[in-house]
Design a protein around this motif. Structure first.
Motif, mmCIF file in Angstrom:
data_model
loop_
_atom_site.group_PDB
_atom_site.id
_atom_site.type_symbol
_atom_site.label_atom_id
_atom_site.label_comp_id
_atom_site.label_asym_id
_atom_site.label_seq_id
_atom_site.Cartn_x
_atom_site.Cartn_y
_atom_site.Cartn_z
ATOM 1 N N GLU A 1 0.983 -1.197 0.064
ATOM 2 C CA GLU A 1 0.020 0.087 0.003
ATOM 3 C C GLU A 1 0.932 1.252 0.167
ATOM 4 O O GLU A 1 2.052 1.018 0.230
ATOM 5 C CB GLU A 1 -0.807 0.103 1.154
ATOM 6 N N TRP A 2 0.367 2.332 -0.575
ATOM 7 C CA TRP A 2 1.220 3.421 -0.430
ATOM 8 C C TRP A 2 0.423 4.305 0.982
ATOM 9 O O TRP A 2 -0.682 4.255 1.237
ATOM 10 C CB TRP A 2 0.818 4.485 -1.305
ATOM 11 N N ASN A 3 1.409 4.636 1.721
ATOM 12 C CA ASN A 3 1.055 5.361 3.006
ATOM 13 C C ASN A 3 0.728 6.783 2.502
ATOM 14 O O ASN A 3 1.298 7.906 2.410
ATOM 15 C CB ASN A 3 2.325 5.614 3.927
ATOM 16 N N TYR A 4 -0.642 6.675 2.448
ATOM 17 C CA TYR A 4 -1.344 7.969 1.880
ATOM 18 C C TYR A 4 -1.248 9.378 2.742
ATOM 19 O O TYR A 4 -0.826 10.282 2.356
ATOM 20 C CB TYR A 4 -2.717 7.742 1.496
ATOM 21 N N PRO A 5 -1.293 9.243 3.931
ATOM 22 C CA PRO A 5 -1.444 10.396 4.912
ATOM 23 C C PRO A 5 0.125 10.643 4.872
ATOM 24 O O PRO A 5 0.329 12.125 5.075
ATOM 25 C CB PRO A 5 -1.681 9.844 6.369
ATOM 26 N N ARG A 6 0.988 9.858 5.013
ATOM 27 C CA ARG A 6 2.399 10.421 5.047
ATOM 28 C C ARG A 6 2.807 10.995 3.591
ATOM 29 O O ARG A 6 3.607 11.849 3.553
ATOM 30 C CB ARG A 6 3.245 9.130 5.167
ATOM 31 N N GLN A 7 2.331 10.654 2.806
ATOM 32 C CA GLN A 7 2.482 11.412 1.270
ATOM 33 C C GLN A 7 2.009 12.592 1.441
ATOM 34 O O GLN A 7 2.631 13.722 0.906
ATOM 35 C CB GLN A 7 1.918 10.400 0.129
ATOM 36 N N MET A 8 0.688 13.031 1.872
ATOM 37 C CA MET A 8 0.102 13.976 2.057
ATOM 38 C C MET A 8 0.887 15.289 2.763
ATOM 39 O O MET A 8 1.001 16.146 2.552
ATOM 40 C CB MET A 8 -1.301 13.910 2.770
ATOM 41 N N LEU A 9 1.453 14.598 3.884
ATOM 42 C CA LEU A 9 2.250 15.334 4.729
ATOM 43 C C LEU A 9 3.374 15.835 4.209
ATOM 44 O O LEU A 9 3.796 16.905 4.280
ATOM 45 C CB LEU A 9 2.649 14.572 6.091
ATOM 46 N N ALA A 10 4.144 14.938 3.518
ATOM 47 C CA ALA A 10 5.315 15.311 2.807
ATOM 48 C C ALA A 10 4.836 16.325 1.927
ATOM 49 O O ALA A 10 5.793 17.028 1.594
ATOM 50 C CB ALA A 10 5.975 13.957 2.072
ATOM 51 N N ILE A 11 3.883 15.973 0.876
ATOM 52 C CA ILE A 11 3.730 17.201 0.018
ATOM 53 C C ILE A 11 3.550 18.582 0.795
ATOM 54 O O ILE A 11 3.928 19.586 0.212
ATOM 55 C CB ILE A 11 2.570 16.929 -0.685
ATOM 56 N N GLN B 1 4.762 19.741 3.516
ATOM 57 C CA GLN B 1 5.831 19.878 4.192
ATOM 58 C C GLN B 1 6.797 20.466 3.045
ATOM 59 O O GLN B 1 7.445 21.386 3.362
ATOM 60 C CB GLN B 1 6.500 19.022 4.980
ATOM 61 N N ALA B 2 6.717 19.834 2.099
ATOM 62 C CA ALA B 2 7.608 20.270 0.909
ATOM 63 C C ALA B 2 7.455 21.621 0.231
ATOM 64 O O ALA B 2 8.140 22.177 -0.369
ATOM 65 C CB ALA B 2 7.775 19.330 -0.117
ATOM 66 N N GLY B 3 6.155 22.218 0.487
ATOM 67 C CA GLY B 3 6.019 23.536 -0.079
ATOM 68 C C GLY B 3 6.131 23.538 -1.533
ATOM 69 O O GLY B 3 5.391 22.548 -2.292
ATOM 70 N N ASN B 4 6.798 24.265 -2.111
ATOM 71 C CA ASN B 4 6.952 24.329 -3.849
ATOM 72 C C ASN B 4 8.015 23.351 -4.103
ATOM 73 O O ASN B 4 8.321 23.206 -5.257
ATOM 74 C CB ASN B 4 7.433 25.672 -4.100
ATOM 75 N N GLU B 5 8.802 22.675 -3.275
ATOM 76 C CA GLU B 5 9.626 21.580 -3.593
ATOM 77 C C GLU B 5 9.384 20.513 -4.328
ATOM 78 O O GLU B 5 8.006 20.061 -3.723
ATOM 79 C CB GLU B 5 10.637 21.338 -2.601
ATOM 80 N N TYR B 6 10.001 19.785 -5.038
ATOM 81 C CA TYR B 6 9.580 18.365 -5.611
ATOM 82 C C TYR B 6 9.659 17.506 -4.566
ATOM 83 O O TYR B 6 10.769 17.392 -3.793
ATOM 84 C CB TYR B 6 10.352 18.099 -7.020
ATOM 85 N N VAL B 7 8.777 16.656 -4.453
ATOM 86 C CA VAL B 7 8.805 15.400 -3.257
ATOM 87 C C VAL B 7 8.338 14.325 -4.086
ATOM 88 O O VAL B 7 7.342 14.297 -4.859
ATOM 89 C CB VAL B 7 8.104 15.422 -2.511
ATOM 90 N N ASN B 8 9.405 12.997 -4.220
ATOM 91 C CA ASN B 8 8.713 11.821 -4.741
ATOM 92 C C ASN B 8 7.970 11.094 -3.806
ATOM 93 O O ASN B 8 8.596 10.530 -2.804
ATOM 94 C CB ASN B 8 9.985 11.055 -5.325
ATOM 95 N N ILE B 9 6.863 11.331 -4.099
ATOM 96 C CA ILE B 9 5.861 10.203 -3.112
ATOM 97 C C ILE B 9 5.753 8.829 -3.306
ATOM 98 O O ILE B 9 4.942 8.122 -2.850
ATOM 99 C CB ILE B 9 4.561 10.943 -3.110
ATOM 100 N N TYR B 10 6.571 8.643 -4.384
ATOM 101 C CA TYR B 10 6.551 6.959 -4.627
ATOM 102 C C TYR B 10 7.966 6.395 -4.166
ATOM 103 O O TYR B 10 8.441 5.331 -4.771
ATOM 104 C CB TYR B 10 6.266 6.543 -6.136
#
Ligand SMILES: Nc1ncnc2c1ncn2[C@@H]1O[C@H](COP(=O)(O)OP(=O)(O)OP(=O)(O)O)[C@@H](O)[C@H]1O
Ligand SMILES: [Mg+2]
Length: 293
Positions: free
Chosen positions: A87-97, A99-108
């Motif tokens: 599974e993808w950790n959806y809440p964690r992906q959301m949080l990372a996005i 927190q990253a603001g305008n930075e790129y984040v690889n959610i995979y």
């Protein structure tokens, strides 16, 4: 032929039975041979049998003698790939996005991937035994998917590509045979039907698993359980029930209950169905009498 992914010294079914015994699991010759062949040929082992005959415990014992961790996938109706694979950790992906603001984040990235048992076994094939428990409870769709998995030991994650096992993981499947499994699935596996153990073996299992139980008690319980299994019960007692009955009756006896009474009072650890209890109650004295030394 020694077992591949070799654990030194296991070069015959006999030898495997010996190390399984050291791990407190008594395999008869046929089971030891099937398990040995599955390991030696790198094929999944399919264990079928009534409840409580030692299917799950067999897989645990195999993991233990191989010095591997058992990764268990418990099947149930409606099980899907999210529970079996990843599974993808959806809440964690959301949080990372966020927190990253305008930075790129690889959610995979790996950080967000939650490996479920089948992926875990592919990622660590040399360190795990994958137990796919009670496959008969899953639906046909999942069985078809499993068949594919067992054919090439790879998983395709759309966002990541295909993950392929470096080597075939050790896989044990169990079924209570509440329905027939697909022919194609059986064909992939080394198959073994686990029957109730012969009385000598069952008495030995009781004494191995419950060391405080006296030899005579073990034999009486085994004989009584054997008689119960010949009755038309809704739920026949498995080996676990035999062990528990011997333990429970021993305990009550130590506390002062005389022998047949101790067995009778502990019947609730053997029969767990109201209709079965009502049916057996009038016959229990006779059943126990038949077991007296
Ligand atoms: N061959 C054996 N050697 C040692 N112990 C055994 C053996 N067979 C069964 N047992 C004992 O019986 C118990 C029940 O076995 P297990 O849970 O593996 O049954 P199962 O076949 O998986 O049952 P279910 O279908 O209900 O899941 C084990 O915990 C163990 O104590
Ligand atoms: Mg089980």
């Amino acid at each position: 032929m020694a077992i591949r992914r070799s654990i030194v010294g296991i070069d015959s079914p006999d030898r495997l039975a010996g190390v399984l015994r050291d791990a407190q699991y008594l395999a008869d010759d046929e089971l030891a041979t099937s398990a040995y062949l599955a390991l030696a040929l790198g094929k999944p082992l399919l264990l079928e049998g009534a409840p409580g005959v030692g299917k799950t415990e067999g897989a645990k014992a195999i993991a233990s003698v191989l010095g591997r961790q058992m990764v268990r996938l418990q099947c149930y109706e409606g099980i899907d790939s999210a529970h079996a694979l990843y599974e993808w950790n959806y809440p964690r992906q959301m949080l990372a996005i966020r927190q990253a603001g305008n930075e790129y984040v690889n959610i995979y990235a790996d950080d967000f991937l939650v490996a479920r048992p089948m992926l875990e076994a592919l990622q660590h094939p040399a360190d795990t035994v994958l137990l796919i428990d009670e496959i008969d409870r899953a639906d046909h769709e999942f069985e078809a998917f499993l068949l594919e998995f067992l054919s090439d030991f790879s998983i395709s994650i759309p966002e990541r590509g295909t993950i392929r096992a470096q080597q075939h993981p050790v896989v044990v499947l169990t079924s209570n045979r509440t329905r027939e499994l697909h022919e194609a699935l059986r064909r992939r596996c080394v198959y073994h039907w686990i029957d109730y153990p012969a009385p000598e073996r069952e008495a030995e299992i009781v004494m191995m698993r419950a060391s405080q139980v006296a030899h005579d008690t073990a034999w009486r319980v085994v004989a009584a359980v054997g008689a119960l299994r010949r009755e038309p019960l809704a739920k026949a007692p498995g080996v676990a029930e035999t062990v528990e009955w011997a333990e429970a009756a021993t305990l009550l006896h130590e506390q002062g209950a005389p022998w047949p009474t101790a067995f009778k009072r502990a019947i609730g650890v053997v029969l767990k169905d109201q209709d079965d209890l009502a049916f057996i109650e009038p016959r229990l004295d006779q059943i126990l009498e038949g077991t007296a030394a």
